[in-house]
Design a protein around this motif. Structure first.
Motif, PDB file in Angstrom:
ATOM      1  N   THR A  20      44.964  39.128  40.168  1.00 44.43           N
ATOM      2  CA  THR A  20      45.274  38.376  38.960  1.00 44.43           C
ATOM      3  C   THR A  20      45.793  36.181  39.576  1.00 44.43           C
ATOM      4  OG1 THR A  20      48.325  37.939  40.742  1.00 44.43           O
ATOM      5  CG2 THR A  20      47.582  39.648  38.530  1.00 44.43           C
ATOM      6  N   LYS A  21      46.320  35.692  38.193  1.00 42.49           N
ATOM      7  CA  LYS A  21      46.688  33.855  38.206  1.00 42.49           C
ATOM      8  C   LYS A  21      47.035  34.120  39.320  1.00 42.49           C
ATOM      9  CE  LYS A  21      46.865  32.680  33.885  1.00 42.49           C
ATOM     10  NZ  LYS A  21      47.197  31.584  32.973  1.00 42.49           N
ATOM     11  N   ASP A  22      48.432  34.339  39.377  1.00 40.44           N
ATOM     12  CA  ASP A  22      48.894  34.083  40.644  1.00 40.44           C
ATOM     13  C   ASP A  22      48.696  33.951  41.994  1.00 40.44           C
ATOM     14  OD1 ASP A  22      51.037  33.129  38.930  1.00 40.44           O
ATOM     15  OD2 ASP A  22      51.957  34.868  38.637  1.00 40.44           O
ATOM     16  N   GLU A  23      47.761  35.572  41.948  1.00 42.66           N
ATOM     17  CA  GLU A  23      47.197  35.275  43.762  1.00 42.66           C
ATOM     18  C   GLU A  23      46.063  35.599  43.624  1.00 42.66           C
ATOM     19  OE1 GLU A  23      48.057  40.795  43.373  1.00 42.66           O
ATOM     20  OE2 GLU A  23      46.028  39.629  42.529  1.00 42.66           O
ATOM     21  N   ALA A  25      45.526  31.935  42.775  1.00 38.79           N
ATOM     22  CA  ALA A  25      46.402  29.697  42.744  1.00 38.79           C
ATOM     23  C   ALA A  25      46.846  30.100  44.373  1.00 38.79           C
ATOM     24  CB  ALA A  25      47.963  30.078  42.544  1.00 38.79           C
ATOM     25  N   ALA A  26      47.654  31.714  45.382  1.00 36.94           N
ATOM     26  CA  ALA A  26      47.718  31.675  46.513  1.00 36.94           C
ATOM     27  C   ALA A  26      46.595  31.685  47.741  1.00 36.94           C
ATOM     28  CB  ALA A  26      48.988  32.855  46.220  1.00 36.94           C
TER      29      ALA A  26
END
Length: 55
Positions: A20-23, A25-26
């Motif tokens: 995902t986008k959040d993953e 980014a992390a």
């Protein structure tokens, strides 16, 4: 610095496999500590382009 020729392919494969986008980014945030800010920033800009339609 900022050599990103292969990065698009790897990011697209990751996206197809469900990252995902959040993953991503992390993961790129962690990259800062290992590869340095310039390379991580290049990766972040590429990831933004690839995940731009996932709002």
């Amino acid at each position: 610095m900022g050599s990103t020729e292969q990065l698009d392919v790897h990011l697209n494969i990751g996206k197809k496999n469900g990252i995902t986008k959040d993953e991503i980014a992390a993961e790129i945030t962690h990259l800062v500590f290992y590869a340095g800010w310039p390379k991580a920033w290049s990766a972040f800009n590429r990831a933004k382009q690839i995940w731009q339609n996932d709002d």
